[in-house]
Design an enzyme around this catalytic site. Sequence first.
Site, PDB file in Angstrom:
ATOM      1  CG  ASN A  74      33.311  35.376  33.154  1.00 37.37           C
ATOM      2  OD1 ASN A  74      33.806  36.418  32.721  1.00 37.37           O
ATOM      3  ND2 ASN A  74      32.109  35.326  33.680  1.00 37.37           N
TER       4      ASN A  74
ATOM      5  CD  GLU B  78      29.134  45.227  29.217  1.00 33.88           C
ATOM      6  OE1 GLU B  78      29.147  44.035  29.571  1.00 33.88           O
ATOM      7  OE2 GLU B  78      30.153  45.857  28.882  1.00 33.88           O
TER       8      GLU B  78
ATOM      9  CB  CYS C 155      28.286  37.611  36.077  1.00 27.66           C
ATOM     10  SG  CYS C 155      27.829  37.889  34.359  1.00 27.66           S
TER      11      CYS C 155
ATOM     12  CD  GLU D 205      26.926  44.843  32.697  1.00 23.03           C
ATOM     13  OE1 GLU D 205      26.342  44.083  33.494  1.00 23.03           O
ATOM     14  OE2 GLU D 205      26.310  45.598  31.930  1.00 23.03           O
TER      15      GLU D 205
HETATM   16  P1  NDP Z   1      37.683  40.969  39.734  1.00 19.85           P
HETATM   17  O1  NDP Z   1      36.709  41.929  40.274  1.00 19.85           O
HETATM   18  O2  NDP Z   1      38.661  40.355  40.630  1.00 19.85           O
HETATM   19  O3  NDP Z   1      38.523  41.665  38.554  1.00 19.85           O
HETATM   20  C1  NDP Z   1      37.897  42.277  37.452  1.00 19.85           C
HETATM   21  C2  NDP Z   1      38.926  43.108  36.707  1.00 19.85           C
HETATM   22  O4  NDP Z   1      39.239  44.287  37.469  1.00 19.85           O
HETATM   23  C3  NDP Z   1      40.251  42.398  36.480  1.00 19.85           C
HETATM   24  O5  NDP Z   1      40.771  42.765  35.220  1.00 19.85           O
HETATM   25  C4  NDP Z   1      41.088  42.949  37.605  1.00 19.85           C
HETATM   26  O6  NDP Z   1      42.465  42.840  37.332  1.00 19.85           O
HETATM   27  C5  NDP Z   1      40.636  44.394  37.650  1.00 19.85           C
HETATM   28  N1  NDP Z   1      40.882  45.098  38.902  1.00 19.85           N
HETATM   29  C6  NDP Z   1      41.023  44.578  40.147  1.00 19.85           C
HETATM   30  N2  NDP Z   1      41.193  45.575  41.052  1.00 19.85           N
HETATM   31  C7  NDP Z   1      41.147  46.751  40.365  1.00 19.85           C
HETATM   32  C8  NDP Z   1      41.249  48.137  40.736  1.00 19.85           C
HETATM   33  N3  NDP Z   1      41.408  48.514  42.004  1.00 19.85           N
HETATM   34  N4  NDP Z   1      41.159  49.061  39.770  1.00 19.85           N
HETATM   35  C9  NDP Z   1      40.962  48.701  38.468  1.00 19.85           C
HETATM   36  N5  NDP Z   1      40.869  47.409  38.058  1.00 19.85           N
HETATM   37  C10 NDP Z   1      40.949  46.440  38.994  1.00 19.85           C
HETATM   38  O7  NDP Z   1      36.802  39.898  38.989  1.00 19.85           O
HETATM   39  P2  NDP Z   1      37.225  38.492  38.373  1.00 19.85           P
HETATM   40  O8  NDP Z   1      38.193  38.690  37.264  1.00 19.85           O
HETATM   41  O9  NDP Z   1      37.570  37.596  39.505  1.00 19.85           O
HETATM   42  O10 NDP Z   1      35.841  38.025  37.699  1.00 19.85           O
HETATM   43  C11 NDP Z   1      34.828  37.422  38.410  1.00 19.85           C
HETATM   44  C12 NDP Z   1      33.754  38.415  38.797  1.00 19.85           C
HETATM   45  O11 NDP Z   1      33.280  39.092  37.647  1.00 19.85           O
HETATM   46  C13 NDP Z   1      32.551  37.757  39.409  1.00 19.85           C
HETATM   47  O12 NDP Z   1      32.104  38.466  40.532  1.00 19.85           O
HETATM   48  C14 NDP Z   1      31.503  37.838  38.319  1.00 19.85           C
HETATM   49  O13 NDP Z   1      30.206  37.802  38.778  1.00 19.85           O
HETATM   50  C15 NDP Z   1      31.861  39.102  37.648  1.00 19.85           C
HETATM   51  N6  NDP Z   1      31.348  39.094  36.282  1.00 19.85           N
HETATM   52  C16 NDP Z   1      30.308  39.918  35.961  1.00 19.85           C
HETATM   53  C17 NDP Z   1      29.752  39.889  34.707  1.00 19.85           C
HETATM   54  C18 NDP Z   1      28.645  40.811  34.330  1.00 19.85           C
HETATM   55  O14 NDP Z   1      28.509  41.095  33.154  1.00 19.85           O
HETATM   56  N7  NDP Z   1      27.836  41.305  35.241  1.00 19.85           N
HETATM   57  C19 NDP Z   1      30.248  38.972  33.681  1.00 19.85           C
HETATM   58  C20 NDP Z   1      31.368  38.195  34.114  1.00 19.85           C
HETATM   59  C21 NDP Z   1      31.889  38.249  35.384  1.00 19.85           C
HETATM   60  P3  NDP Z   1      43.242  41.505  37.759  1.00 19.85           P
HETATM   61  O15 NDP Z   1      42.385  40.330  37.502  1.00 19.85           O
HETATM   62  O16 NDP Z   1      44.388  41.563  36.850  1.00 19.85           O
HETATM   63  O17 NDP Z   1      43.541  41.703  39.205  1.00 19.85           O
END
Ligand code: NDP
Length: 485
Positions: free
Chosen positions: A154, A459, A285, A251
């Site tokens: 995002n 953060e 998020c 996060e």
């Molecule tokens: P995901 O949890 O699907 O993915 C996050 C990242 O982790 C991606 O780069 C993903 O790679 C990677 N990933 C996935 N599986 C693994 C693993 N087993 N080991 C290591 N890395 C892995 O989240 P989204 O990208 O769909 O983002 C949305 C989510 O993020 C929402 O739940 C949102 O609330 C949260 N979010 C939280 C924030 C905060 O600061 N608290 C801010 C913004 C979002 P890939 O995508 O390439 O599979």
Amino acid sequence: MTHPAQPKASHFINGTYVEDTSGTPIPVIYAATGEEIATVYAATPAIIEQALTSAQAAQKEWAKKTGTERGRVLRRAAEIMRERNHELSVLETYDTGKPLQETLVADATSGADALEYFGGLAASLTGEHIPLGEDWVYTIREPLGLCVGIGAWNYPTQIACWKGAPALACGNSMVFKPSETTPLCALKVAEILIEAGAPAGLYNVIQGMGEVGGALVTDPRVDKVSLTGSVPTGKKVYAAAASGMKHVTMELGGKSPMIVFEDADIESAISGAINGNFYSSGQVCSNGTRVFVHKDIKEKFLARLAERTATAKLGDPMDEEVNFGPMVTENQMNIVLGYIEKGKSEGARLICGGGRADMDGYYVQPTVFADVTDDMVIAREEIFGPVMCVLDFDSEEDVIARANDTEFGLSAGVFTKDFTRAHRVIGQLEAGSCFINSYNDAPVEAPFGGVKASGVGRENSKEAIKHFSQVKSVYVRMGDCEAAF
Ligand code: NDP
């Protein structure tokens, strides 16, 4: 013809772009049109190795520099980002589909804020002197070493900087893996850091899906993992990091409450609800997706909210008049549409929106449900799209209990003119980032992060320094050392 968003290569390692087309191709789709605008290739084991080796080597030299020298590089990078804000914002829009109206003020600019803020702090990271009679202890704030950053889709520029800036300020190096959905922006951050004088290998970006992230998290050379992502991914990454006893920052997601009391300024509360549900088409998020509105003002609130939501301008994200863009991917759009159907079938009252917008691209209408109850799926699960749930309440005590009745604890907001009540209520809400008469502000000076399942660590702010450094304590004896025998 190559699209302007196509990067020079997929990865940025050891100060330069690196390509390895034997990795799995990852198409980059522009969410506003569905058009493929670029391709990158997932990191192969050889690419992962190059990134880790160069980050490890660069860290040793970087940690020897003074804080002032490190800070200077970060602040220069901030300046370059600001100078190139327009071009970086256009790229952010291509990467995510978010409207240029937003990206011009929220992405490269907030990344630059982080680089500037942590660049400013770098020179003042010191230990303590603890006098113990004639002996004393002194502490040294040391870097952790090699840090891995893994981003969500995002805020690809902001996340790359929110993790990179404090890590580098403390003397660490970083390997950053963006979300496969938005691989473009972090490459620019890496390029700018080099231009600003960072040594080659200090900040590397490699592409890939979860398994690339997984390989980074389990590598024994990695000292710290900072993830922005969903709760299920967070649990996996936390567990993998724990088996190597690595430091973590998590996060994660949320389902945050926003409470509007009967004395609130209604226009201001509606602005908070709009910012907290529809900015970035709801893909934030910390969004306040459970809007608890006191029953005495509920119908007035809903009528005005519907009126104002009807003025949202959907359309070409590159048109600066447009203030509401598409979902990041077709898949995310389908997930959100599924939740909207669920809300209808669960019996929530649809106030506005309720489906896909009639246009190309992955647009979902800004949607408001009223009469939502606590047990509905739309009130319990993170939707991560423009779906606002309005719930009624009557008593302060009751709304606090209901607001806290969730596994998440990222954010919470209160709208009221009664400041005594505002502080009393905020004091009881289980959330890491809270707001009074506002919603979703995230200045770099303030700690950001969640409690409960929403995360570990913070953060931004001086808090982030604690999560990217460790303290060594040194006892100094002035007299002789004695022993029992
Ligand atoms: P995901 O949890 O699907 O993915 C996050 C990242 O982790 C991606 O780069 C993903 O790679 C990677 N990933 C996935 N599986 C693994 C693993 N087993 N080991 C290591 N890395 C892995 O989240 P989204 O990208 O769909 O983002 C949305 C989510 O993020 C929402 O739940 C949102 O609330 C949260 N979010 C939280 C924030 C905060 O600061 N608290 C801010 C913004 C979002 P890939 O995508 O390439 O599979």
